[in-house]
Design an enzyme around this catalytic site. Structure first.
Site, PDB file in Angstrom:
ATOM      1  N   HIS A 281     -11.391  17.104  -8.699  1.00  0.00           N
ATOM      2  CA  HIS A 281     -10.096  16.942  -9.380  1.00  0.00           C
ATOM      3  C   HIS A 281     -10.073  15.577 -10.054  1.00  0.00           C
ATOM      4  O   HIS A 281      -9.674  14.580  -9.473  1.00  0.00           O
ATOM      5  CB  HIS A 281      -8.944  17.080  -8.377  1.00  0.00           C
ATOM      6  CG  HIS A 281      -7.616  17.276  -9.029  1.00  0.00           C
ATOM      7  ND1 HIS A 281      -6.845  18.411  -8.837  1.00  0.00           N
ATOM      8  CD2 HIS A 281      -6.903  16.501  -9.879  1.00  0.00           C
ATOM      9  CE1 HIS A 281      -5.723  18.303  -9.530  1.00  0.00           C
ATOM     10  NE2 HIS A 281      -5.739  17.150 -10.168  1.00  0.00           N
TER      11      HIS A 281
ATOM     12  N   HIS B 211      -9.317  13.957 -13.974  1.00  0.00           N
ATOM     13  CA  HIS B 211      -8.849  14.190 -15.341  1.00  0.00           C
ATOM     14  C   HIS B 211      -9.539  13.261 -16.337  1.00  0.00           C
ATOM     15  O   HIS B 211      -9.568  12.042 -16.137  1.00  0.00           O
ATOM     16  CB  HIS B 211      -7.342  13.975 -15.432  1.00  0.00           C
ATOM     17  CG  HIS B 211      -6.528  15.017 -14.741  1.00  0.00           C
ATOM     18  ND1 HIS B 211      -6.042  16.133 -15.396  1.00  0.00           N
ATOM     19  CD2 HIS B 211      -6.113  15.124 -13.454  1.00  0.00           C
ATOM     20  CE1 HIS B 211      -5.346  16.877 -14.535  1.00  0.00           C
ATOM     21  NE2 HIS B 211      -5.381  16.286 -13.354  1.00  0.00           N
TER      22      HIS B 211
ATOM     23  N   ASP C  66      -8.520  12.460 -19.415  1.00  0.00           N
ATOM     24  CA  ASP C  66      -7.571  11.541 -20.045  1.00  0.00           C
ATOM     25  C   ASP C  66      -6.915  10.610 -19.036  1.00  0.00           C
ATOM     26  O   ASP C  66      -6.095   9.765 -19.417  1.00  0.00           O
ATOM     27  CB  ASP C  66      -6.508  12.313 -20.835  1.00  0.00           C
ATOM     28  CG  ASP C  66      -5.803  13.376 -20.030  1.00  0.00           C
ATOM     29  OD1 ASP C  66      -6.264  13.697 -18.919  1.00  0.00           O
ATOM     30  OD2 ASP C  66      -4.773  13.913 -20.506  1.00  0.00           O
TER      31      ASP C  66
ATOM     32  N   GLY D 132       0.386  19.494 -15.965  1.00  0.00           N
ATOM     33  CA  GLY D 132       1.619  19.043 -16.590  1.00  0.00           C
ATOM     34  C   GLY D 132       2.774  19.168 -15.622  1.00  0.00           C
ATOM     35  O   GLY D 132       2.573  19.290 -14.404  1.00  0.00           O
TER      36      GLY D 132
ATOM     37  N   HIS E  33      -2.844  23.515 -10.546  1.00  0.00           N
ATOM     38  CA  HIS E  33      -2.009  22.445 -10.015  1.00  0.00           C
ATOM     39  C   HIS E  33      -0.792  23.074  -9.328  1.00  0.00           C
ATOM     40  O   HIS E  33       0.017  23.754  -9.980  1.00  0.00           O
ATOM     41  CB  HIS E  33      -1.507  21.546 -11.149  1.00  0.00           C
ATOM     42  CG  HIS E  33      -2.450  20.463 -11.549  1.00  0.00           C
ATOM     43  ND1 HIS E  33      -3.596  20.696 -12.266  1.00  0.00           N
ATOM     44  CD2 HIS E  33      -2.407  19.113 -11.323  1.00  0.00           C
ATOM     45  CE1 HIS E  33      -4.217  19.538 -12.485  1.00  0.00           C
ATOM     46  NE2 HIS E  33      -3.528  18.558 -11.918  1.00  0.00           N
TER      47      HIS E  33
ATOM     48  N   GLU F   2       2.319  19.828  -5.746  1.00  0.00           N
ATOM     49  CA  GLU F   2       2.360  18.380  -6.005  1.00  0.00           C
ATOM     50  C   GLU F   2       3.806  17.962  -6.253  1.00  0.00           C
ATOM     51  O   GLU F   2       4.354  17.152  -5.507  1.00  0.00           O
ATOM     52  CB  GLU F   2       1.487  18.028  -7.207  1.00  0.00           C
ATOM     53  CG  GLU F   2       1.462  16.537  -7.512  1.00  0.00           C
ATOM     54  CD  GLU F   2       0.700  16.195  -8.793  1.00  0.00           C
ATOM     55  OE1 GLU F   2       0.324  15.020  -8.948  1.00  0.00           O
ATOM     56  OE2 GLU F   2       0.495  17.096  -9.626  1.00  0.00           O
TER      57      GLU F   2
END
Length: 371
Positions: free
Chosen positions: A25, A27, A29, A186, A213, A216
């Site tokens: 996991h 990212h 960006d 997102g 996702h 969370e």
């Protein structure tokens, strides 16, 4: 225990950074070097809040420590703004691989959302191709230096937009060209996986692996939707699965726990949890349990037999590395090498790779931890 300036620590006399690791996991960006952001922003004529790399790193840390996923996500406006050309994507992807190598990672999955990188005129296909070129450049350089690593793309759709079916088609189209899985990311609360059922149906029809996702910024129902609507093979974070556990008391050193249906399903089927300790604190994902790493339900989930994995989520926003995340857990819960090895075995088992390649990862982990 003392964690050094590089986030490293010795456990049983062994440097954590030197041990083979798996990152599921992570990212793209969320993993830019501050100096790269500044250089790319200068090339693009884009504003940055700080022109010094150390000051910019501090800015990210301050912005991301608000205890809210929404505030945390706002920092991505800066990183994505400098990733709008093929050259920028290629560079960021190459440096991502270089940083994984430096962290002792032998297999990584790089998740990113192509739909957020089209402002410079790239098509979805061109964006994916540019990232793959950067990955391969990083892998080749590592191989030349004697460091074996493999990195796969996890193509992500933004859950608050309406392009998930199109993004799913791109992911499947590149399944033999570097893409290993699909994700949605997102704002979680208010945008459940069920909203993207058409994309998940398409992926299931094409037997393409999915992580989602969930758990969370929203609770157990979000996780349920990830499993039922998304057919998720892993849960991105999934930390709020602990809300489906009821602590009944203790019998000596053993904690008596009653499992809810979702928690039992996830535990019994060994669905990996992609836990990210530092990020989970920053976004408030574990606020119900406390505000320190020691309050994170990671250890409870581990002791109850969940398939826990350790991840960075976003290296830039959390000023972290996989080595540092492991060190923080060692400090909080007193883990030894056997525990850390177990987390890597869980990650190897959950990797979106053919079984033969997962078995090879298990062998690499075992040799590295016992050598």
């Amino acid at each position: 225990m003392s964690i050094d300036a590089n986030g490293d620590v010795a456990v049983d006399g062994v440097s954590l950074r030197s041990l083979p690791k798996i990152s599921l996991h992570d990212h793209l960006d969320g993993a830019l070097r501050p100096e790269t952001i500044i250089e790319l922003a200068d090339d693009a004529g884009a504003p940055v809040p700080e022109s010094d790399p150390d000051a910019l790193a501090d800015w990210f840390a301050k912005q991301c420590d608000g205890g809210s996923l929404g505030e945390y996500l706002k920092t991505f406006d800066l990183t994505t703004s400098v990733m709008q050309s093929a050259d920028a994507l290629r560079r960021v992807a190459r440096e991502f691989v270089e940083d994984l190598v430096d962290d002792g990672v032998v297999y990584g999955e790089m998740r990113w959302a192509p739909e957020q990188h089209l402002a410079g005129g790239l098509s979805l296909e061109q964006a994916v191709e540019a990232v793959q070129e950067g990955i391969e450049e990083g892998e080749d350089a590592a191989d030349s230096d004697g460091h074996g690593i493999r990195v796969g793309q996890l193509i992500t759709a933004m859950r608050h937009t309406d392009r998930s079916r199109e993004i799913a088609e791109i992911a499947v189209a590149f399944r033999d060209r570097g893409v290993v899985g699909f994700d949605i990311a997102g704002p979680e609360d208010g945008f459940p996986p069920s909203r993207h059922r058409a994309a998940f149906d398409y992926l299931a029809e094409n037997l393409f692996p999915v992580t989602v996702h969930a758990g969370e910024a929203a609770g157990v129902e979000s996780i349920r939707s990830a499993l039922l609507d998304g057919r998720a093979l892993r849960l991105g974070h999934g930390v709020r699965i602990a809300q489906d556990l009821r602590i009944m008391g203790a019998d000596g050193d053993a904690v008596q726990v009653r499992f809810g249906d979702v928690a039992r399903w996830v535990r019994d089927r060994e669905i990996p949890l992609e836990l990210s300790p530092s990020s989970n604190l920053q976004t408030g994902a574990v606020a119900a349990w406390g505000s320190d790493i020691a309050d994170h339900p990671f250890d409870l989930l581990y002791q109850l037999g969940f398939s826990v994995t350790v991840n960075v989520d976003n290296r830039t926003m959390s000023a972290t590395s996989l080595t540092r995340e492991l060190a923080l857990l060692v400090d909080a819960f007193g883990y030894g090498l056997d525990d850390l090895e177990a987390f890597q075995f869980n990650a190897a088992s959950g990797a979106f790779l053919p079984v033969e390649e997962r078995e090879e990862l298990v062998e690499i982990i075992a040799e590295g931890f016992r050598g």
